[in-house]
Design a protein around this motif. Structure first.
Motif, PDB file in Angstrom:
ATOM      1  N   LYS A   1      -6.956   3.010   7.642  1.00  0.00           N
ATOM      2  CA  LYS A   1      -6.001   2.783   6.560  1.00  0.00           C
ATOM      3  C   LYS A   1      -6.767   2.360   5.309  1.00  0.00           C
ATOM      4  CE  LYS A   1      -3.357   0.623   9.757  1.00  0.00           C
ATOM      5  NZ  LYS A   1      -2.759  -0.587  10.179  1.00  0.00           N
TER       6      LYS A   1
ATOM      7  N   ASP B   1       4.156   6.414  -3.088  1.00  0.00           N
ATOM      8  CA  ASP B   1       4.828   5.394  -2.280  1.00  0.00           C
ATOM      9  C   ASP B   1       4.816   4.045  -2.993  1.00  0.00           C
ATOM     10  OD1 ASP B   1       2.433   4.014  -1.962  1.00  0.00           O
ATOM     11  OD2 ASP B   1       2.086   4.700   0.055  1.00  0.00           O
ATOM     12  N   SER B   2       5.538   3.108  -2.439  1.00  0.00           N
ATOM     13  CA  SER B   2       5.555   1.753  -2.981  1.00  0.00           C
ATOM     14  C   SER B   2       5.495   0.740  -1.836  1.00  0.00           C
ATOM     15  CB  SER B   2       6.796   1.536  -3.848  1.00  0.00           C
ATOM     16  OG  SER B   2       7.958   1.778  -3.083  1.00  0.00           O
ATOM     17  N   LEU B   3       4.747   1.084  -0.790  1.00  0.00           N
ATOM     18  CA  LEU B   3       4.602   0.216   0.365  1.00  0.00           C
ATOM     19  C   LEU B   3       3.763  -0.994  -0.016  1.00  0.00           C
ATOM     20  CD1 LEU B   3       5.190   0.103   3.471  1.00  0.00           C
ATOM     21  CD2 LEU B   3       2.952   1.152   3.783  1.00  0.00           C
ATOM     22  N   PRO B   4       4.242  -2.224   0.246  1.00  0.00           N
ATOM     23  CA  PRO B   4       3.456  -3.418  -0.087  1.00  0.00           C
ATOM     24  C   PRO B   4       2.122  -3.439   0.661  1.00  0.00           C
ATOM     25  CG  PRO B   4       5.711  -4.020   0.502  1.00  0.00           C
ATOM     26  CD  PRO B   4       5.535  -2.558   0.833  1.00  0.00           C
TER      27      PRO B   4
ATOM     28  N   ASP C   1      -2.589   2.796   1.523  1.00  0.00           N
ATOM     29  CA  ASP C   1      -2.048   3.880   0.705  1.00  0.00           C
ATOM     30  C   ASP C   1      -2.108   5.207   1.439  1.00  0.00           C
ATOM     31  OD1 ASP C   1      -1.437   2.333  -1.603  1.00  0.00           O
ATOM     32  OD2 ASP C   1      -3.545   2.365  -2.177  1.00  0.00           O
TER      33      ASP C   1
ATOM     34  N   LYS D   1       1.889  -4.360   4.324  1.00  0.00           N
ATOM     35  CA  LYS D   1       2.584  -3.543   5.326  1.00  0.00           C
ATOM     36  C   LYS D   1       1.843  -2.258   5.672  1.00  0.00           C
ATOM     37  CE  LYS D   1       7.152  -5.352   4.571  1.00  0.00           C
ATOM     38  NZ  LYS D   1       8.553  -5.073   4.301  1.00  0.00           N
ATOM     39  N   GLY D   2       0.853  -1.875   4.876  1.00  0.00           N
ATOM     40  CA  GLY D   2       0.102  -0.658   5.176  1.00  0.00           C
ATOM     41  C   GLY D   2      -0.832  -0.271   4.054  1.00  0.00           C
TER      42      GLY D   2
ATOM     43  N   GLN E   1      -6.738   1.360   1.231  1.00  0.00           N
ATOM     44  CA  GLN E   1      -6.047   0.917   0.017  1.00  0.00           C
ATOM     45  C   GLN E   1      -6.861   1.512  -1.134  1.00  0.00           C
ATOM     46  OE1 GLN E   1      -3.008  -0.260  -1.442  1.00  0.00           O
ATOM     47  NE2 GLN E   1      -3.173  -1.662   0.269  1.00  0.00           N
TER      48      GLN E   1
END
Length: 170
Positions: A145, A129-132, A138, A135-136, A147
């Motif tokens: 959640k 994914d490439s979610l900033p 990994d 915003k969430g 990272q």
């Protein structure tokens, strides 16, 4: 000793242009916007891969670099673990998850490979994914959640902190 660079300054929740930022301030700014509940730090030590789970990022694990001029020359916060820090993390409970060949022999980069290992180890299907970061996480495991970062990874850039601040209304 804290590294200093020209660029972004975090002061009482405000991001200012043209000031000096130190590693600790950069980590605090990142933490303010991070959507993660916890962090999984990965590293290689003596031919083994370790994972360390923590609730907050510690500035002693970080260094400030600069992106190339092609990428704007922004300040970049990176996780850089010295041998002494790796040994400290192992003493503090970092868990060996296998041989470093798991990381070296993958078709993905080290960070993606480590993220996949952690994700699949926890029964979650891994998807690139490439979610900033604001915003969430990994991956989400049991409502937490995470990272996930591997040694040498970019944690955040000055440009992305500005973007997070703008989107969050700061």
């Amino acid at each position: 000793m804290l590294d200093k660079v020209a660029g972004l300054c975090y002061t009482r929740g405000v991001l200012k242009k043209g000031a000096v930022i130190m590693v600790k301030e950069f980590v605090e700014a990142y933490s303010q916007f991070s959507a993660a509940d916890s962090y999984v730090l990965g590293f290689c030590y003596k031919h083994s891969v370790y994972e360390f789970i923590c609730d907050e990022l510690d500035s002693q694990y970080m260094k400030i670099d600069h992106a190339s001029s092609k990428r704007g020359g922004y300040a970049t916060l990176r996780m850089r673990l010295t041998t002494n820090l790796k040994e400290s993390l192992i003493k503090a409970g970092a868990r060996c998850v296998g041989s470093d060949s798991l990381i070296k022999d993958s078709k993905y980069n080290k960070g993606e490979t480590f993220e996949r290992l952690f994700t699949e180890e926890n029964g979650v299907k891994w998807e690139k994914d490439s979610l900033p970061f604001w915003k969430g996480g990994d991956v989400e495991v049991n409502g937490i959640k995470y990272q996930i970062k591997f040694d040498g990874a970019t944690i955040a850039t000055e440009k992305n902190l500005r973007k997070a601040a703008a989107e969050c209304g700061c």
